[in-house]
Motif scaffolding. Structure first.
Motif, mmCIF file in Angstrom:
data_model
loop_
_atom_site.group_PDB
_atom_site.id
_atom_site.type_symbol
_atom_site.label_atom_id
_atom_site.label_comp_id
_atom_site.label_asym_id
_atom_site.label_seq_id
_atom_site.Cartn_x
_atom_site.Cartn_y
_atom_site.Cartn_z
ATOM 1 N N LYS A 171 74.438 30.032 -27.825
ATOM 2 C CA LYS A 171 73.611 29.070 -27.397
ATOM 3 C C LYS A 171 72.913 29.802 -26.078
ATOM 4 O O LYS A 171 71.316 29.727 -26.753
ATOM 5 C CB LYS A 171 73.808 27.676 -26.952
ATOM 6 C CG LYS A 171 74.709 26.473 -27.891
ATOM 7 C CD LYS A 171 75.140 25.533 -27.732
ATOM 8 C CE LYS A 171 73.950 24.654 -26.804
ATOM 9 N NZ LYS A 171 74.366 22.913 -27.136
ATOM 10 N N ALA A 172 73.255 30.030 -25.482
ATOM 11 C CA ALA A 172 72.125 31.222 -24.469
ATOM 12 C C ALA A 172 71.788 32.745 -25.190
ATOM 13 O O ALA A 172 70.511 32.593 -24.992
ATOM 14 C CB ALA A 172 72.905 31.322 -23.311
ATOM 15 N N LYS A 173 72.218 32.971 -25.538
ATOM 16 C CA LYS A 173 72.066 34.045 -26.889
ATOM 17 C C LYS A 173 70.624 33.639 -27.674
ATOM 18 O O LYS A 173 70.026 34.520 -28.012
ATOM 19 C CB LYS A 173 72.982 34.818 -27.109
ATOM 20 C CG LYS A 173 73.473 35.858 -26.551
ATOM 21 C CD LYS A 173 75.287 36.439 -26.836
ATOM 22 C CE LYS A 173 76.133 37.476 -25.354
ATOM 23 N NZ LYS A 173 77.414 37.771 -26.156
ATOM 24 N N ILE A 174 71.649 32.572 -28.266
ATOM 25 C CA ILE A 174 70.529 32.625 -29.777
ATOM 26 C C ILE A 174 68.976 32.114 -28.873
ATOM 27 O O ILE A 174 68.060 32.154 -29.649
ATOM 28 C CB ILE A 174 71.128 31.340 -30.307
ATOM 29 C CG1 ILE A 174 72.333 31.390 -31.276
ATOM 30 C CG2 ILE A 174 69.853 30.502 -30.906
ATOM 31 C CD1 ILE A 174 73.040 30.337 -31.489
ATOM 32 N N MET A 175 68.932 31.075 -27.979
ATOM 33 C CA MET A 175 67.870 30.794 -27.049
ATOM 34 C C MET A 175 66.774 31.976 -26.844
ATOM 35 O O MET A 175 65.547 32.180 -27.166
ATOM 36 C CB MET A 175 67.929 29.755 -26.583
ATOM 37 C CG MET A 175 68.637 28.599 -26.908
ATOM 38 S SD MET A 175 69.212 26.956 -25.703
ATOM 39 C CE MET A 175 66.853 25.762 -26.263
ATOM 40 N N GLU A 176 67.574 32.709 -26.189
ATOM 41 C CA GLU A 176 67.006 34.135 -25.773
ATOM 42 C C GLU A 176 66.332 34.737 -26.733
ATOM 43 O O GLU A 176 65.132 35.247 -27.414
ATOM 44 C CB GLU A 176 68.279 34.720 -25.063
ATOM 45 C CG GLU A 176 67.466 36.081 -24.479
ATOM 46 C CD GLU A 176 68.449 36.874 -22.987
ATOM 47 O OE1 GLU A 176 68.084 38.301 -23.186
ATOM 48 O OE2 GLU A 176 69.461 36.442 -22.913
ATOM 49 N N LYS A 177 67.595 35.247 -27.655
ATOM 50 C CA LYS A 177 66.929 36.136 -29.373
ATOM 51 C C LYS A 177 65.669 35.528 -29.811
ATOM 52 O O LYS A 177 65.011 35.944 -30.106
ATOM 53 C CB LYS A 177 68.165 36.395 -29.952
ATOM 54 C CG LYS A 177 69.283 37.345 -29.471
ATOM 55 C CD LYS A 177 70.096 37.611 -30.377
ATOM 56 C CE LYS A 177 71.522 38.099 -30.379
ATOM 57 N NZ LYS A 177 72.492 38.383 -31.202
ATOM 58 N N LEU A 178 65.617 33.489 -29.939
ATOM 59 C CA LEU A 178 64.634 33.739 -30.940
ATOM 60 C C LEU A 178 63.584 32.942 -29.506
ATOM 61 O O LEU A 178 61.994 32.383 -29.816
ATOM 62 C CB LEU A 178 64.970 32.256 -31.689
ATOM 63 C CG LEU A 178 66.489 32.272 -32.523
ATOM 64 C CD1 LEU A 178 66.559 31.070 -33.333
ATOM 65 C CD2 LEU A 178 65.986 33.593 -33.607
ATOM 66 N N GLN A 179 63.602 33.007 -28.469
ATOM 67 C CA GLN A 179 62.728 32.641 -27.936
ATOM 68 C C GLN A 179 62.392 31.293 -27.601
ATOM 69 O O GLN A 179 60.586 31.228 -27.962
ATOM 70 C CB GLN A 179 61.341 34.020 -27.281
ATOM 71 C CG GLN A 179 61.222 34.852 -27.358
ATOM 72 C CD GLN A 179 60.183 36.115 -27.238
ATOM 73 O OE1 GLN A 179 59.176 35.726 -28.402
ATOM 74 N NE2 GLN A 179 60.403 37.101 -26.728
#
Length: 200
Positions: A171-179
């Motif tokens: 989830k953390a990586k998803i939010m980072e990638k999608l900003q």
């Protein structure tokens, strides 16, 4: 020039034949607005002169006055730092309006250029959003779909047979990638991209 001198709120303080002379005169006379031609008979062109003037005089308003009704020239002019772009074929009143607009610190583009600029931005934004989906791995897309469906971290972990910690990392990586920063934003993105069609 007579047109501008005839206005009570305008005065032409100088003219230049090429980019170098334009830069030197602007630095000397410190006008509020510079009308910049892009095509000059010799010396530096209007793009170079605009960029140099904005570097030396950041608060100066440069209005490009040109015959080029072309996207490439428009974007290059704006990138160089111009506050406005208007065609030489424009009516006199439109030119005066453009000068007054950039003088106030605002931007001016002739109407068809504004339309093309907006269309270009929307096309770019749509492509950029689609590209952002490609940044996610297949597992991250799975996690995103379950998040959007309202599953808790533990429920997602059980369904994918992974640890809760791994779900949180995804989830953390998803939010980072999608900003993105909130769950509602993730849900909206997942719905828009059709990620909720997975079998539950």
């Amino acid at each position: 020039m007579m047109l501008m001198n005839a206005q009570t709120d305008m005065e032409v303080v100088g003219e230049a034949a090429d980019g170098n002379e334009g830069i030197n005169k602007a630095l000397e006379l410190k006008p509020d607005v510079v009308l910049m031609d892009l095509s000059m008979p010799y010396g530096k062109d209007g793009f170079f002169a605009t960029a140099e003037l904005k570097k030396e005089m950041p608060h100066l308003s440069v209005l490009i006055l040109t015959m080029h009704d072309d996207d490439e020239y428009l974007f290059r002019g704006l990138k160089a730092g111009a506050s406005g772009y208007i065609l030489k074929s424009a009516p006199s009143q439109e030119l005066l309006h453009a000068i007054r607009t950039v003088r106030k610190g605002e931007a001016y583009l002739y109407p068809t250029a504004t339309k093309r600029l907006i269309e270009g931005y929307l096309n770019f934004a749509e492509k950029e959003e689609q590209d952002s989906l490609d940044l996610l791995s297949s597992r991250e897309k799975e996690v995103l779909s379950f998040v959007a469906l309202g599953y808790s971290n533990k429920e997602i972990a059980d369904k994918l047979v992974i640890s809760v910690k791994t779900v949180e990392n995804h989830k953390a990586k998803i939010m980072e990638k999608l900003q993105l920063t909130t769950r509602p934003q993730l849900v909206k993105f997942a719905i828009k991209k059709g990620l909720l069609d997975l079998d539950e």
